[in-house]
Design an enzyme around this catalytic site. Structure first.
Site, PDB file in Angstrom:
ATOM      1  N   GLY A 126       7.597  -3.651  42.593  1.00  0.00           N
ATOM      2  CA  GLY A 126       6.797  -4.785  42.824  1.00  0.00           C
ATOM      3  C   GLY A 126       6.942  -4.858  44.369  1.00  0.00           C
ATOM      4  O   GLY A 126       5.389  -5.085  44.974  1.00  0.00           O
ATOM      5  N   ASN A 158       8.649 -16.783  42.245  1.00  0.00           N
ATOM      6  CA  ASN A 158       9.989 -16.367  41.846  1.00  0.00           C
ATOM      7  C   ASN A 158      11.127 -17.398  41.832  1.00  0.00           C
ATOM      8  O   ASN A 158      11.947 -17.364  40.744  1.00  0.00           O
ATOM      9  CB  ASN A 158      10.113 -14.863  42.217  1.00  0.00           C
ATOM     10  CG  ASN A 158       9.754 -15.337  43.335  1.00  0.00           C
ATOM     11  OD1 ASN A 158       9.538 -15.543  44.547  1.00  0.00           O
ATOM     12  ND2 ASN A 158      11.230 -14.582  44.935  1.00  0.00           N
ATOM     13  N   SER A 176       6.307  -5.006  38.609  1.00  0.00           N
ATOM     14  CA  SER A 176       6.879  -4.459  38.492  1.00  0.00           C
ATOM     15  C   SER A 176       7.841  -4.628  37.097  1.00  0.00           C
ATOM     16  O   SER A 176       7.679  -5.508  36.259  1.00  0.00           O
ATOM     17  CB  SER A 176       7.760  -5.373  39.653  1.00  0.00           C
ATOM     18  OG  SER A 176       9.540  -4.948  39.367  1.00  0.00           O
ATOM     19  N   ALA A 177       8.143  -3.350  36.815  1.00  0.00           N
ATOM     20  CA  ALA A 177       8.635  -3.003  35.127  1.00  0.00           C
ATOM     21  C   ALA A 177       9.654  -4.124  35.059  1.00  0.00           C
ATOM     22  O   ALA A 177      10.089  -4.706  33.877  1.00  0.00           O
ATOM     23  CB  ALA A 177       8.345  -1.824  34.509  1.00  0.00           C
ATOM     24  N   CYS A 205      16.664 -11.542  45.574  1.00  0.00           N
ATOM     25  CA  CYS A 205      15.928 -10.480  45.742  1.00  0.00           C
ATOM     26  C   CYS A 205      16.341  -9.355  47.651  1.00  0.00           C
ATOM     27  O   CYS A 205      16.061  -8.943  47.769  1.00  0.00           O
ATOM     28  CB  CYS A 205      14.064 -10.071  45.983  1.00  0.00           C
ATOM     29  SG  CYS A 205      13.610 -10.404  44.458  1.00  0.00           S
TER      30      CYS A 205
HETATM   31  N1  PLP Z   1       7.553  -9.983  44.091  1.00  0.00           N
HETATM   32  C1  PLP Z   1       7.465 -11.267  43.220  1.00  0.00           C
HETATM   33  C2  PLP Z   1       7.032 -12.832  42.768  1.00  0.00           C
HETATM   34  C3  PLP Z   1       9.077 -10.701  42.747  1.00  0.00           C
HETATM   35  O1  PLP Z   1       9.877 -11.646  42.399  1.00  0.00           O
HETATM   36  C4  PLP Z   1       9.686  -9.539  43.447  1.00  0.00           C
HETATM   37  C5  PLP Z   1      11.135  -9.149  42.435  1.00  0.00           C
HETATM   38  O2  PLP Z   1      12.407  -9.998  42.931  1.00  0.00           O
HETATM   39  C6  PLP Z   1       9.100  -8.938  43.778  1.00  0.00           C
HETATM   40  C7  PLP Z   1       7.330  -8.890  44.675  1.00  0.00           C
HETATM   41  C8  PLP Z   1       9.539  -7.372  44.561  1.00  0.00           C
HETATM   42  O3  PLP Z   1       9.625  -6.251  43.051  1.00  0.00           O
HETATM   43  P1  PLP Z   1      10.145  -5.188  43.128  1.00  0.00           P
HETATM   44  O4  PLP Z   1      11.482  -5.815  42.929  1.00  0.00           O
HETATM   45  O5  PLP Z   1      10.066  -4.223  42.062  1.00  0.00           O
HETATM   46  O6  PLP Z   1      10.469  -4.823  44.262  1.00  0.00           O
END
Ligand code: PLP
Length: 386
Positions: free
Chosen positions: A71, A150, A198-199, A323
């Site tokens: 993502g 998120n 994002s998978a 994250c």
């Molecule tokens: N965008 C949002 C809203 C997310 O919650 C996240 C991951 O928590 C991401 C982007 C990033 O995705 P990835 O973990 O696949 O890099």
């Protein structure tokens, strides 16, 4: 008897669904889809089938799907890729509650002489469509507003915002990473030009994502190399990951209405249970919210301590967003919503999954009062403010 652990951190990552794991295993036998020999053509057919399934699941055309590694990469490609096709000095708009993948890319654009605007949100975490419209300028090339947050789960009025952007000739991107299991991703109904997925957030494998980019959107690549994905994303495709993502997405979207209803009922049960059993709590984020999300502040507690105490009790939750390599930095989302420190420091995110059960929710509600009370007592004594 040792009881099973309860996983309520599905916004961080979901468990790989068995059907997706099977698709990954099948595709692991394949070779490079760019090779011209029979092995390559077989791999290409598997890649095409995955692309077709993904495109159908979100109402897109096959050539509008760009496979990526996350993502994060999709968000970066959307922002950097669209902005860099515009003139230097062009303007990009986003919001204060975006994921760092969007905010970080925006900061980069700021360093490259692009103009940027970060829109505020209200105390419920909502973007105001009128404020959004007034932020658009003749020089605006792109607006990026997340579908669902998120940390607090608020859902933005994406169709309305995308329609405003289209009327004003501005490309519109939405980060739909948290929406896959719960909301429709139909790009025509949403009216978006770019959409990130994002998978691993909807039962697929980690390390694979996609960017939907409407066929008339020009994208400047952020990776240079072999020109895969119609030149938009170089690098040999992660076919096992892509096959797993496609299978998971197809299932997530076809099951989403039933799953959302079920999760919503359980989330409401959790919310009501906490409100009834624990004093001095506050639910963060206004409706509409994702049906599986519940962000609660427990006044007088520290989120890290609460997270650890819950973990020891067999309950996996998160303090805001997970994250940032497991770090517990102050939440930029709660801050943007104007929460004062008393509520920010004790904020816990519970995110249910498609298999969360009522008995798990009841165990969490039963465990929380004594855990919270245990943390509040010493904190009060230490601060001497009791
Ligand atoms: N965008 C949002 C809203 C997310 O919650 C996240 C991951 O928590 C991401 C982007 C990033 O995705 P990835 O973990 O696949 O890099």
């Amino acid at each position: 008897m040792k009881s099973e652990r309860i996983y309520l951190d599905n916004a961080a990552t979901t468990r790989l669904r068995p059907e997706a794991a099977a698709a990954v295993r099948e595709a692991e036998a394949e070779y490079n889809p760019s090779s011209l020999h029979s092995e390559g053509r077989r791999a290409r057919a598997a890649l095409d089938a995955a692309r077709e399934l993904v495109a159908t699941s979100i109402g897109a055309k096959r050539n509008e799907i760009v496979f990526t590694a996350s993502g994060t990469e999709s968000d970066n490609l959307a922002l950097l890729g669209v902005a860099r096709t515009g003139r230097p000095g062009a303007h990009v708009v986003t919001t204060a509650i975006e994921h760092h993948a969007v905010l970080g890319a925006l900061a980069r654009l700021g360093e490259e002489s692009f103009e940027t605007t970060v829109l505020p949100v209200d105390s419920g975490g909502r973007v105001d469509p009128e404020e959004f419209e007034s932020a658009l300028r003749p020089s605006t090339v792109l607006a990026s507003v997340m579908y669902a947050n998120n940390e607090v789960g608020t859902i933005q009025p994406i169709a309305q915002l995308a329609a405003i952007a289209r009327r004003r000739g501005v490309w519109f991107h939405t980060d739909a990473v948290q929406a896959g299991n719960w909301l429709s991703l139909d790009v025509e109904t949403l009216g978006v030009d770019l959409l990130t997925l994002s998978a691993h957030k909807f039962g697929g494998p980690r390390g694979v994502g996609l960017l939907y980019a409407r066929s008339d959107v020009a994208l400047s690549p952020i990776l240079y190399g072999g020109g895969q994905e119609l030149g938009r994303r170089s690098g040999t495709q992660n076919l096992p990951g892509i096959a797993g993502m496609a299978r998971a997405l197809g299932l997530a979207q076809s099951e989403r209405i039933a799953n959302a209803r079920r999760a919503g009922e359980l989330r409401d049960r959790l919310e009501a249970g906490i409100q009834a059993a624990v004093s001095d709590v506050r639910v963060n984020g206004a409706a509409p919210r994702l049906p599986n999300h519940l962000n609660v502040s427990f006044a007088g507690t520290d989120a890290a301590a609460l997270l650890i105490a819950l973990d020891l009790a067999g309950i996996a939750v998160s303090a805001g967003s997970a994250c940032t390599s497991g770090s517990l930095e102050a939440s930029h989302v709660l801050r943007a919503m104007g929460l004062d420190e008393r509520w920010r420091t004790g904020a816990i995110r519970f995110t249910l999954g498609v298999t969360t059960s009522a008995s798990e929710i009841d165990r969490v509600v039963a465990a929380l009062p004594s855990i919270v009370a245990g943390l509040r007592a010493p904190a009060t004594l230490l601060r001497g403010d009791g």
